[in-house]
Design a protein around this motif. Sequence first.
Motif, mmCIF file in Angstrom:
data_model
loop_
_atom_site.group_PDB
_atom_site.id
_atom_site.type_symbol
_atom_site.label_atom_id
_atom_site.label_comp_id
_atom_site.label_asym_id
_atom_site.label_seq_id
_atom_site.Cartn_x
_atom_site.Cartn_y
_atom_site.Cartn_z
ATOM 1 N N GLU A 290 0.762 3.851 0.873
ATOM 2 C CA GLU A 290 0.319 4.150 -0.494
ATOM 3 C C GLU A 290 1.449 3.999 -1.508
ATOM 4 O OE1 GLU A 290 -2.668 7.464 -0.965
ATOM 5 O OE2 GLU A 290 -2.018 7.885 1.087
ATOM 6 N N GLY A 291 2.657 4.399 -1.120
ATOM 7 C CA GLY A 291 3.789 4.277 -2.032
ATOM 8 C C GLY A 291 4.097 2.836 -2.371
ATOM 9 N N ARG A 294 1.492 1.454 -4.822
ATOM 10 C CA ARG A 294 1.764 1.884 -6.211
ATOM 11 C C ARG A 294 2.918 1.070 -6.796
ATOM 12 N NH1 ARG A 294 0.812 7.075 -3.964
ATOM 13 N NH2 ARG A 294 3.064 7.398 -3.736
ATOM 14 N N LEU A 297 1.753 -2.440 -7.810
ATOM 15 C CA LEU A 297 0.973 -2.402 -9.050
ATOM 16 C C LEU A 297 1.859 -2.186 -10.271
ATOM 17 C CD1 LEU A 297 -2.114 -0.326 -7.824
ATOM 18 C CD2 LEU A 297 -2.033 -2.787 -8.317
ATOM 19 N N ALA A 298 3.022 -1.590 -10.043
ATOM 20 C CA ALA A 298 3.970 -1.361 -11.139
ATOM 21 C C ALA A 298 4.903 -2.548 -11.355
ATOM 22 C CB ALA A 298 4.788 -0.102 -10.859
ATOM 23 N N ASP A 324 -3.958 -2.571 1.804
ATOM 24 C CA ASP A 324 -3.540 -1.189 1.574
ATOM 25 C C ASP A 324 -3.773 -0.346 2.826
ATOM 26 O OD1 ASP A 324 -6.255 -0.583 1.647
ATOM 27 O OD2 ASP A 324 -6.445 -0.392 -0.524
#
Length: 376
Positions: A290-291, A294, A297-298, A324
């Motif tokens: 999950e990290g 994220r 996406l950043a 994911d």
Amino acid sequence: MTYRAPDIASFRRIVVKVGSSLLVDPKEAAAKRSWLTRLADDIATLHRGGADILVVSSGAVALGRSVLGFPNGALPLEDSQAAAAIGQIALARLWAEALHERGLIAGQVLVTFGDTEERRRYLYARECLNRLMSLRAVPVINENDTVATAEIRYGDNDRLAARVATMASADLLVLLSDVDGLYTAPPASDPSARHIPVVARVTAEIEAMAGGAASQYSRGGMRTKIEAAKIATTGGAHMVIADGRAEAPIERIAKGERCTWFLTPSNPVTARKKWIAGSLEPKGAAHIDEGAARALLAGASLLPAGVTRLEGGFARGDCIVIRDHRGGEIGRGLVTYDALDAAKIVGRSTRDIEAILGFKGPDEIIHRDDMALAGE
């Protein structure tokens, strides 16, 4: 709709293609040093303005055949290769001296058809060009005619230049030629031929203006220039054809002298992402936590620490799916390691890569520039 020609000073990465007839005087069998000096001035001006410059230069065979005393006309393959081997040294020296006098560093890069067509070799060549430009050097590129064969080569530097522009994510390709652009018909044989200053899109009608494959106009090179325009604009680069015979040809483009611009609706980044997302068959998958999701996406690259599992027997440069923690596809990208090496560093810190693999590889499993996320 009327389209305006772009401002050449607004581009950030420019490929300049120089034809053999511009650089080498056939009567003197030597380089046109005065002309090259003024072109080097043009390049230096763009470089000082902050642009990365790459040069695709013909002339190796022409220079080499004069040294060897070969006659005019077509050469047997082995003679052409010998002329290229000798001419490449002379060509590299010409560019190195001309650019050095303006405070620029030249780096010679010899490529073959396979270097721009096979993803693995493409990736290595791209990394070399990017590193040279990060050092503010000017790559001087030519097809490696000493090893290329008639069956596996570009044979013209127009299409090679377009492939280089795509490989380097350039936003402009400048084709310096012995014509000042595209006409509605071959101007030498049709007095009513009209010059076209801007081409918004390469259509079948535009291709027809270049002449058929067997036409005299085509042999003069316009056909390959239209093919180069298709490659470049699909890759997100504008292209301009300009008459390079006069001195300071790029300065003349900047001043608005006659030329033909081929426009692209895209840019190198979006074009590359579309290619990765829709044109390549995935050879495997990387499952991430999950990290890492994220972080991607950043705008981050995919690091080994964020990968939980790999699938497939992929090779470096292959496209793989990014999944994911639930197994859903969130993107695709070009992997920087073979499957066996990538598996060894899954979940590990980038500082451990060299100790684990025995060599210093990339920090990323997939670099952000080689990644297309869903929705981009």
